[in-house]
Write a protein that holds these residues in place. Structure first.
Motif, PDB file in Angstrom:
ATOM      1  N   LYS A 141       7.998 -10.546 -34.670  1.00  0.00           N
ATOM      2  CA  LYS A 141       7.873 -12.039 -33.973  1.00  0.00           C
ATOM      3  C   LYS A 141       8.808 -13.289 -34.435  1.00  0.00           C
ATOM      4  O   LYS A 141       9.379 -13.705 -33.516  1.00  0.00           O
ATOM      5  CB  LYS A 141       6.883 -12.415 -34.098  1.00  0.00           C
ATOM      6  CG  LYS A 141       5.607 -11.332 -33.350  1.00  0.00           C
ATOM      7  CD  LYS A 141       4.068 -12.078 -33.322  1.00  0.00           C
ATOM      8  CE  LYS A 141       2.930 -11.075 -32.617  1.00  0.00           C
ATOM      9  NZ  LYS A 141       1.834 -11.627 -32.743  1.00  0.00           N
ATOM     10  N   ILE A 142       9.305 -13.091 -35.557  1.00  0.00           N
ATOM     11  CA  ILE A 142       9.975 -14.434 -36.008  1.00  0.00           C
ATOM     12  C   ILE A 142      11.702 -14.081 -35.542  1.00  0.00           C
ATOM     13  O   ILE A 142      12.061 -14.785 -34.932  1.00  0.00           O
ATOM     14  CB  ILE A 142      10.018 -14.316 -37.611  1.00  0.00           C
ATOM     15  CG1 ILE A 142       8.871 -14.935 -38.102  1.00  0.00           C
ATOM     16  CG2 ILE A 142      10.826 -15.368 -38.073  1.00  0.00           C
ATOM     17  CD1 ILE A 142       8.341 -14.987 -39.504  1.00  0.00           C
ATOM     18  N   ALA A 143      11.912 -12.579 -35.661  1.00  0.00           N
ATOM     19  CA  ALA A 143      13.226 -12.254 -35.302  1.00  0.00           C
ATOM     20  C   ALA A 143      13.464 -12.498 -33.847  1.00  0.00           C
ATOM     21  O   ALA A 143      14.380 -12.879 -33.324  1.00  0.00           O
ATOM     22  CB  ALA A 143      13.396 -10.694 -35.987  1.00  0.00           C
ATOM     23  N   ASN A 144      12.247 -11.929 -33.100  1.00  0.00           N
ATOM     24  CA  ASN A 144      12.308 -12.127 -31.768  1.00  0.00           C
ATOM     25  C   ASN A 144      12.567 -13.651 -31.291  1.00  0.00           C
ATOM     26  O   ASN A 144      13.343 -13.854 -30.163  1.00  0.00           O
ATOM     27  CB  ASN A 144      11.182 -11.483 -31.099  1.00  0.00           C
ATOM     28  CG  ASN A 144      11.353  -9.997 -30.224  1.00  0.00           C
ATOM     29  OD1 ASN A 144      12.650  -9.975 -29.793  1.00  0.00           O
ATOM     30  ND2 ASN A 144      10.466  -9.515 -30.529  1.00  0.00           N
ATOM     31  N   GLN A 145      11.880 -14.376 -31.892  1.00  0.00           N
ATOM     32  CA  GLN A 145      12.008 -15.930 -31.603  1.00  0.00           C
ATOM     33  C   GLN A 145      13.381 -16.478 -31.719  1.00  0.00           C
ATOM     34  O   GLN A 145      13.956 -17.081 -31.114  1.00  0.00           O
ATOM     35  CB  GLN A 145      11.021 -16.764 -32.238  1.00  0.00           C
ATOM     36  CG  GLN A 145      10.879 -18.114 -32.088  1.00  0.00           C
ATOM     37  CD  GLN A 145       9.923 -18.441 -30.768  1.00  0.00           C
ATOM     38  OE1 GLN A 145       9.371 -17.578 -30.362  1.00  0.00           O
ATOM     39  NE2 GLN A 145      10.763 -19.468 -30.132  1.00  0.00           N
ATOM     40  N   ILE A 146      14.028 -15.961 -32.747  1.00  0.00           N
ATOM     41  CA  ILE A 146      15.461 -16.364 -33.383  1.00  0.00           C
ATOM     42  C   ILE A 146      16.310 -15.683 -32.137  1.00  0.00           C
ATOM     43  O   ILE A 146      17.169 -16.370 -31.725  1.00  0.00           O
ATOM     44  CB  ILE A 146      15.847 -15.847 -34.519  1.00  0.00           C
ATOM     45  CG1 ILE A 146      14.991 -16.548 -35.679  1.00  0.00           C
ATOM     46  CG2 ILE A 146      17.250 -15.975 -34.650  1.00  0.00           C
ATOM     47  CD1 ILE A 146      15.347 -15.675 -37.126  1.00  0.00           C
ATOM     48  N   ILE A 147      16.178 -14.706 -31.680  1.00  0.00           N
ATOM     49  CA  ILE A 147      17.253 -14.024 -30.560  1.00  0.00           C
ATOM     50  C   ILE A 147      17.016 -14.764 -29.242  1.00  0.00           C
ATOM     51  O   ILE A 147      17.860 -15.272 -28.632  1.00  0.00           O
ATOM     52  CB  ILE A 147      16.965 -12.328 -30.360  1.00  0.00           C
ATOM     53  CG1 ILE A 147      17.134 -11.552 -31.528  1.00  0.00           C
ATOM     54  CG2 ILE A 147      17.460 -12.000 -29.140  1.00  0.00           C
ATOM     55  CD1 ILE A 147      16.884 -10.188 -31.664  1.00  0.00           C
ATOM     56  N   GLY A 148      15.827 -14.944 -28.989  1.00  0.00           N
ATOM     57  CA  GLY A 148      15.546 -15.783 -27.659  1.00  0.00           C
ATOM     58  C   GLY A 148      15.874 -17.303 -27.651  1.00  0.00           C
ATOM     59  O   GLY A 148      15.973 -18.014 -26.952  1.00  0.00           O
ATOM     60  N   SER A 149      16.185 -17.837 -28.897  1.00  0.00           N
ATOM     61  CA  SER A 149      16.556 -19.395 -28.890  1.00  0.00           C
ATOM     62  C   SER A 149      18.152 -19.425 -29.025  1.00  0.00           C
ATOM     63  O   SER A 149      18.571 -20.440 -29.284  1.00  0.00           O
ATOM     64  CB  SER A 149      15.913 -19.728 -30.473  1.00  0.00           C
ATOM     65  OG  SER A 149      14.628 -19.537 -30.445  1.00  0.00           O
ATOM     66  N   LEU A 150      18.861 -18.189 -29.255  1.00  0.00           N
ATOM     67  CA  LEU A 150      20.389 -18.216 -29.294  1.00  0.00           C
ATOM     68  C   LEU A 150      21.036 -18.750 -27.903  1.00  0.00           C
ATOM     69  O   LEU A 150      20.491 -18.345 -26.893  1.00  0.00           O
ATOM     70  CB  LEU A 150      20.918 -16.789 -29.648  1.00  0.00           C
ATOM     71  CG  LEU A 150      20.408 -16.130 -30.830  1.00  0.00           C
ATOM     72  CD1 LEU A 150      21.263 -14.763 -30.843  1.00  0.00           C
ATOM     73  CD2 LEU A 150      21.140 -17.187 -32.039  1.00  0.00           C
ATOM     74  N   ASP A 151      21.919 -19.376 -28.203  1.00  0.00           N
ATOM     75  CA  ASP A 151      22.619 -19.769 -26.811  1.00  0.00           C
ATOM     76  C   ASP A 151      23.427 -18.753 -26.201  1.00  0.00           C
ATOM     77  O   ASP A 151      23.942 -17.602 -26.890  1.00  0.00           O
ATOM     78  CB  ASP A 151      23.600 -21.144 -27.132  1.00  0.00           C
ATOM     79  CG  ASP A 151      22.927 -22.233 -27.429  1.00  0.00           C
ATOM     80  OD1 ASP A 151      21.761 -22.330 -27.024  1.00  0.00           O
ATOM     81  OD2 ASP A 151      23.395 -23.444 -27.807  1.00  0.00           O
ATOM     82  N   ASP A 152      24.147 -18.890 -25.158  1.00  0.00           N
ATOM     83  CA  ASP A 152      24.884 -17.844 -24.459  1.00  0.00           C
ATOM     84  C   ASP A 152      26.102 -17.621 -25.270  1.00  0.00           C
ATOM     85  O   ASP A 152      26.738 -16.449 -25.103  1.00  0.00           O
ATOM     86  CB  ASP A 152      25.296 -18.337 -23.025  1.00  0.00           C
ATOM     87  CG  ASP A 152      24.141 -18.356 -22.195  1.00  0.00           C
ATOM     88  OD1 ASP A 152      23.188 -17.593 -22.265  1.00  0.00           O
ATOM     89  OD2 ASP A 152      24.340 -19.195 -21.016  1.00  0.00           O
ATOM     90  N   ASP A 153      26.601 -18.277 -26.105  1.00  0.00           N
ATOM     91  CA  ASP A 153      27.836 -18.107 -26.837  1.00  0.00           C
ATOM     92  C   ASP A 153      27.439 -17.402 -28.213  1.00  0.00           C
ATOM     93  O   ASP A 153      28.202 -16.983 -29.019  1.00  0.00           O
ATOM     94  CB  ASP A 153      28.781 -19.351 -26.902  1.00  0.00           C
ATOM     95  CG  ASP A 153      28.034 -20.617 -27.547  1.00  0.00           C
ATOM     96  OD1 ASP A 153      26.683 -20.379 -28.006  1.00  0.00           O
ATOM     97  OD2 ASP A 153      28.638 -21.433 -27.750  1.00  0.00           O
ATOM     98  N   GLY A 154      26.180 -17.024 -28.629  1.00  0.00           N
ATOM     99  CA  GLY A 154      25.657 -16.473 -29.585  1.00  0.00           C
ATOM    100  C   GLY A 154      25.475 -17.390 -30.777  1.00  0.00           C
ATOM    101  O   GLY A 154      25.130 -17.019 -31.877  1.00  0.00           O
TER     102      GLY A 154
END
Length: 491
Positions: A141-154
């Motif tokens: 869940k933590i990793a998923n939250q991080i991925i969802g918080s990334l901007d379009d440029d990564g």
């Protein structure tokens, strides 16, 4: 104490028809089909005959002079049941305006949807890599939250503490900052390299550390990015050579290694839903020294008012008794018919305005369209064309901003033909595009180890007869997206 006074105010209000025309005028050809489909879906009283009448004869107008851009508004008709039914029963001659435009190159393939390659976005790529790693539910869940918080440029531009708070409030996951940091390091090990970085420096370091760090070039590149990134971005190569005790050859290898890195790793894998495609709105052909202007046939859809809605009016006109419900139904039909006629009129007006404006531009820049030589471009501003065709400057601007013309020398944005005037020493007025082209040529031929400063470029232009100030040279250079001399320097 209350006071009453009488005031006169001069206000300008646009009618719905004028607003519709203005919106249609600025729509480029590539988007016109979509706009017409939207109108057809919203208004059942509007019909499109283009699917059955695609093979109309071509007719060209080298010197077409359409009507002025005064949009004729319908007067208010009064009560709902006071209207002239003949206005809606007359047959619309779609061929009157639907077939006088260039059909060249408009085969069936041109009308098909543009294909595009199906590929995953970098978010989906990261998610698929995360799914392959076994881990506790909390870490997932933590990793998923991080991925969802990334901007379009990564990049991850949210603080770790904010991610911790989001996990607590939205997912009821109580995590420490250290746990989020640990999962972020895991994400940063995913492909594409550099993903999940919190700064440009971290992004470049992640990519370099994925390489062979035993390579001396890579090791020195890591040293430059980690401690001398500011000097590197400002191209202070002398300072770098002195601080790192490197020769010019060694520094050149380090710089080339850094330049291979991707500063925006997310962009390289972002899905492109449609390919960029320029569809010219106009075509200009040279027929033995005579320029012939045509409008792309996609700008001439074959639209008419629905016959079934016309028959509803006939039925109402013959009805002996008109109760309230029938009047409401007919009022709805009348509204749709009015809307359909307004839209057709707006399309016709759009075609006339496009042709009239482009015809004026073509004659103003006749020598350029004949030769394709930028030196034949005359200084031209929006007011020149507006005065020539008797339209407002804003109308010309809407036509020029998003429309393209195809010539024998290439396809051009209409906006590119407008430029300011520069006076030479001989008193002749030339386009500033001519000056920009000279600047571009000299900068392209310069010694990159000793690039030309703005002062030197100003001297070169003065020697060529263009007496302009250094700040004007700097302005033109910035408009062409050319950096200052120091940032153009190479080893």
């Amino acid at each position: 104490m209350l006071k009453q006074n009488l005031q006169q105010k001069l206000l300008q209000k646009l009618s719905p028809q004028q607003i519709q025309f203005i919106k249609l005028l600025q729509v480029p050809t590539v988007s016109l089909d979509t706009r017409i489909k939207e109108e057809l879906e919203e208004n059942p009283a509007l019909e499109d005959l283009s699917l059955t009448n695609l093979n109309e004869p071509e007719e060209q107008y080298p010197d077409r002079d359409p009507d002025e851009d005064n949009f004729n508004n319908d007067e208010e008709r009064g009560e709902a049941d006071e209207f002239n039914i003949d206005d809606y029963l007359q047959e619309d001659n779609v061929n009157e305006y639907g077939s006088r435009y260039d059909q060249n190159g408009e085969d069936d393939d041109d009308r098909k949807e543009i294909p595009f390659a199906v590929q995953s976005s970098f978010f989906e790529m990261l998610q698929s890599q995360l799914d392959m790693i076994p881990m506790p539910d909390k870490d997932f869940k933590i990793a998923n939250q991080i991925i969802g918080s990334l901007d379009d440029d990564g990049y991850l531009r949210r603080p770790i503490t904010s991610l911790t708070d989001d996990l607590a409030f939205s997912q009821n996951v109580m995590a420490e900052d250290e746990e989020v940091e640990e999962m972020l390091k895991l994400i940063q090990s995913f492909d594409p390299p550099g993903i999940g970085a919190r700064s440009l420096q971290e992004c470049l370091l992640i990519q370099l550390r994925r390489k062979d760090i035993n390579d001396p070039i890579v090791a020195k590149a890591i040293l430059v990015v980690e401690h001398y990134l500011d000097e590197f971005t400002r191209k202070h190569y002398d300072k770098l050579e002195k601080s790192l005790n490197m020769t010019s050859v060694e520094l050149r290898g380090v710089i080339n290694e850094i330049l291979k890195l991707n500063p925006k790793p997310g962009d390289s894998n972002e899905v492109n839903t449609k390919q960029m495609q320029v569809i010219p709105d106009f075509h200009i052909k040279n027929s033995d020294g005579v320029l012939i202007l045509t409008l792309n046939s996609r700008n001439a859809p074959e639209l008419r008012v629905s016959r079934s809605y016309q028959e509803m009016f006939q039925h109402y006109d013959k009805a002996s008794q008109k109760d309230k419900k029938l009047k409401e139904a007919v009022q709805f039909v009348k509204q749709k018919l009015d809307s359909a006629k307004w839209f057709i009129d707006a399309i016709k007006q759009r075609q006339q305005t496009l042709l009239k404006t482009m015809n004026a531009i073509m004659h103003y820049q006749y020598d350029f369209f004949l030769t394709g030589d930028d030196k034949n471009l005359k200084p031209m501003i929006l007011k020149d064309i507006a005065d020539k065709i008797g339209m407002d400057i804003s109308t010309v601007s809407r036509v020029a901003n998003s429309k393209y013309v195809q010539t024998e020398h290439g396809t051009y944005l209409l906006k590119s033909f407008f430029s300011e005037a520069i006076q030479t020493e001989s008193g002749e007025e030339v386009s500033n595009k001519e000056v920009k082209k000279i600047l571009e040529e000299h900068i392209g031929k310069e010694d990159k180890r000793h690039p030309l400063a703005d002062e030197k470029l100003t001297e070169i232009l003065k020697e060529a007869g263009y007496n302009i100030a250094r700040r004007t040279v700097a302005k033109y250079r910035e408009q062409m997206n050319i950096p200052v001399a120091r940032l153009r320097k190479e080893l």
